[in-house]
Design a protein around this motif. Structure first.
Motif, PDB file in Angstrom:
ATOM      1  N   ILE A  50     -28.325  71.644 -11.997  1.00  0.00           N
ATOM      2  CA  ILE A  50     -27.683  72.836 -12.536  1.00  0.00           C
ATOM      3  C   ILE A  50     -27.001  72.483 -13.848  1.00  0.00           C
ATOM      4  O   ILE A  50     -26.311  71.465 -13.947  1.00  0.00           O
ATOM      5  CB  ILE A  50     -26.649  73.413 -11.549  1.00  0.00           C
ATOM      6  CG1 ILE A  50     -27.333  73.816 -10.236  1.00  0.00           C
ATOM      7  CG2 ILE A  50     -25.940  74.630 -12.150  1.00  0.00           C
ATOM      8  CD1 ILE A  50     -26.366  74.309  -9.173  1.00  0.00           C
ATOM      9  N   ASP A  95     -25.549  78.215 -14.533  1.00  0.00           N
ATOM     10  CA  ASP A  95     -24.451  79.053 -14.068  1.00  0.00           C
ATOM     11  C   ASP A  95     -23.181  78.684 -14.836  1.00  0.00           C
ATOM     12  O   ASP A  95     -23.077  77.588 -15.397  1.00  0.00           O
ATOM     13  CB  ASP A  95     -24.219  78.896 -12.560  1.00  0.00           C
ATOM     14  CG  ASP A  95     -23.600  80.148 -11.944  1.00  0.00           C
ATOM     15  OD1 ASP A  95     -24.297  80.839 -11.180  1.00  0.00           O
ATOM     16  OD2 ASP A  95     -22.432  80.442 -12.241  1.00  0.00           O
ATOM     17  N   GLY A 149     -31.297  75.133 -12.575  1.00  0.00           N
ATOM     18  CA  GLY A 149     -30.363  76.250 -12.471  1.00  0.00           C
ATOM     19  C   GLY A 149     -29.402  76.306 -13.635  1.00  0.00           C
ATOM     20  O   GLY A 149     -29.086  75.284 -14.252  1.00  0.00           O
ATOM     21  N   LEU A 182     -32.742  77.816  -5.321  1.00  0.00           N
ATOM     22  CA  LEU A 182     -33.505  76.710  -5.899  1.00  0.00           C
ATOM     23  C   LEU A 182     -33.874  75.671  -4.844  1.00  0.00           C
ATOM     24  O   LEU A 182     -34.986  75.140  -4.850  1.00  0.00           O
ATOM     25  CB  LEU A 182     -32.693  76.048  -7.012  1.00  0.00           C
ATOM     26  CG  LEU A 182     -32.670  76.767  -8.366  1.00  0.00           C
ATOM     27  CD1 LEU A 182     -31.739  76.044  -9.326  1.00  0.00           C
ATOM     28  CD2 LEU A 182     -34.060  76.877  -8.948  1.00  0.00           C
ATOM     29  N   CYS A 222     -27.545  80.830 -10.993  1.00  0.00           N
ATOM     30  CA  CYS A 222     -28.056  80.257  -9.732  1.00  0.00           C
ATOM     31  C   CYS A 222     -27.003  80.139  -8.645  1.00  0.00           C
ATOM     32  O   CYS A 222     -27.322  79.862  -7.490  1.00  0.00           O
ATOM     33  CB  CYS A 222     -28.674  78.891 -10.008  1.00  0.00           C
ATOM     34  SG  CYS A 222     -27.488  77.645 -10.564  1.00  0.00           S
ATOM     35  N   GLY A 240     -37.300  73.197  -9.953  1.00  0.00           N
ATOM     36  CA  GLY A 240     -36.274  74.125 -10.400  1.00  0.00           C
ATOM     37  C   GLY A 240     -35.192  73.534 -11.272  1.00  0.00           C
ATOM     38  O   GLY A 240     -34.833  72.366 -11.156  1.00  0.00           O
ATOM     39  N   ASP A 268     -33.629  79.340 -12.778  1.00  0.00           N
ATOM     40  CA  ASP A 268     -32.845  80.348 -12.061  1.00  0.00           C
ATOM     41  C   ASP A 268     -31.536  80.552 -12.815  1.00  0.00           C
ATOM     42  O   ASP A 268     -30.650  79.692 -12.788  1.00  0.00           O
ATOM     43  CB  ASP A 268     -32.580  79.890 -10.621  1.00  0.00           C
ATOM     44  CG  ASP A 268     -31.903  80.968  -9.783  1.00  0.00           C
ATOM     45  OD1 ASP A 268     -31.979  82.152 -10.155  1.00  0.00           O
ATOM     46  OD2 ASP A 268     -31.292  80.621  -8.752  1.00  0.00           O
ATOM     47  N   GLY A 292     -26.979  77.367  -5.794  1.00  0.00           N
ATOM     48  CA  GLY A 292     -28.255  76.669  -5.782  1.00  0.00           C
ATOM     49  C   GLY A 292     -29.081  76.858  -4.534  1.00  0.00           C
ATOM     50  O   GLY A 292     -30.117  76.200  -4.371  1.00  0.00           O
ATOM     51  N   GLY A 319     -23.610  73.795  -5.569  1.00  0.00           N
ATOM     52  CA  GLY A 319     -25.042  73.725  -5.817  1.00  0.00           C
ATOM     53  C   GLY A 319     -25.536  72.302  -5.967  1.00  0.00           C
ATOM     54  O   GLY A 319     -26.604  71.942  -5.454  1.00  0.00           O
TER      55      GLY A 319
END
Length: 332
Positions: A127, A111, A109, A97, A91, A107, A88, A94, A120
């Motif tokens: 992430i 960002d 992420g 996700l 994201c 998942g 993602d 999150g 997130g």
């Protein structure tokens, strides 16, 4: 002028309008590509986290649906796809996700914004924050079964470059889901401030998105641009029909009559209060954003019935008039 960021067409381009960013003061012009129909900004330079920190009150006013009720997320998760490895991009906090993981997806992420990333990680999702090109070059080819770009592509200065980096990370036949504001959506008053640069660099119709993906190694399987939300038009009525009167009255009460500029600018001119607002003071942009949310809620009995009628009209008279464009494509 640089080539079109979607199809690399050289122009000439039709000028759409000029814009000055009220957050940082930058000057921009918007142009339409005759080859693919994308509207894009000149210049296109990402502004980074500092700009978003300043613009936080604008983002705070954007309605955030519960993840399980968010049309974008629900639409993707309803696709007949076998859950697998999911990336993602952009994201945020999150939330998607975390929801996708409950449906069997594994998942990851990506960002930039640290505020969102911390939230997130609190959702228990992985992430990564890095330079996107470095991130992509450090991943294994064909690592992901699917990737999602939920309201991301319009923020990207060079969308074709982003897609060129992202495509190798998908296995052959892997899916890419993209959502963004539909350029055909009704705009009964004036365009929202967040739909201008440097927040949004591009605007996309369904045809422009299809051409863009097919030019860059994808096969479009499905598009949906028919989801027009009543709340979208209700917000338009509030911000462009009612809010100007409330804002004018507030500025007159706080600063005297015939004052030009935003509330933040007027506070800064009055002595720099906007730079270091006292807690609970109206000089605090976060507090003003919350007050706007409360006013919007109080105005619902006025705006929602009118928006309901407008929504029914647009749905009956316009095709592909939803406020969000959803596209699902397969890596060729």
């Amino acid at each position: 002028m640089t080539p079109c960021p979607a199809c690399a067409g050289p122009g000439p381009f039709a000028k759409v309008e000029d814009w000055r960013d009220p957050v940082a003061g930058g000057a921009y012009s918007l142009h339409e590509c005759p080859s693919c129909g994308v509207v894009f900004s000149e210049p296109r330079v990402a502004v980074g986290a500092q700009w978003y920190e300043k613009a936080a009150p604008l983002r705070a006013r954007e309605a955030k649906a519960e993840p399980a009720k968010d049309w974008r997320f629900v639409t993707f998760l309803a696709e007949p796809l076998a859950p697998g490895r999911l990336l993602d991009v952009g994201c945020g906090d999150g939330a998607f996700l975390a929801l996708a993981q409950t449906k069997g997806w594994k998942g990851l992420g990506f960002d930039y914004e640290t505020r969102m990333i911390e939230r997130g990680r609190g959702h228990g999702v992985e992430i990564v924050s890095a330079d996107f090109e470095t991130f992509c070059k450090g991943r294994a080819p064909g690592e992901f079964d699917a990737a999602t770009l939920f309201d991301v592509l319009e923020h990207t200065p060079e969308p074709a470059r982003l897609l060129a980096l992202l495509r190798p990370l998908l296995k052959e036949g892997g899916r890419l889901a993209i959502t963004l504001p539909n350029a055909r959506r009704p705009i009964p008053f004036r365009r929202e401030q967040h739909d201008y640069p440097p927040h949004h660099f591009t605007r996309w119709s369904p045809e422009a998105m299809r051409a863009f993906l097919e030019k860059n190694g994808f096969v479009v399987e499905r598009q949906d641009a028919g989801h027009l939300r009543v709340d979208y038009l209700s917000d338009h009525l509030f911000f462009f029909g009612l809010m100007p009167f409330a804002l004018g009255a507030a500025k007159a009460a706080l600063f005297g009559r015939r004052k030009e500029g935003t509330v933040s600018e007027l506070y800064a001119a009055a002595g720099g209060a906007a730079a270091a607002p006292e807690p609970g003071s109206l000089a605090d942009p976060a507090l003003r954003a919350r007050l706007v949310d409360w006013l919007k809620l109080l105005a619902k009995p006025l705006t929602w019935p009118a928006a309901f009628v407008m929504t029914a009209y647009y749905r009956a008279t316009r095709e592909l008039s939803g406020d969000c464009l959803y596209t699902l494509a397969r890596r060729a």
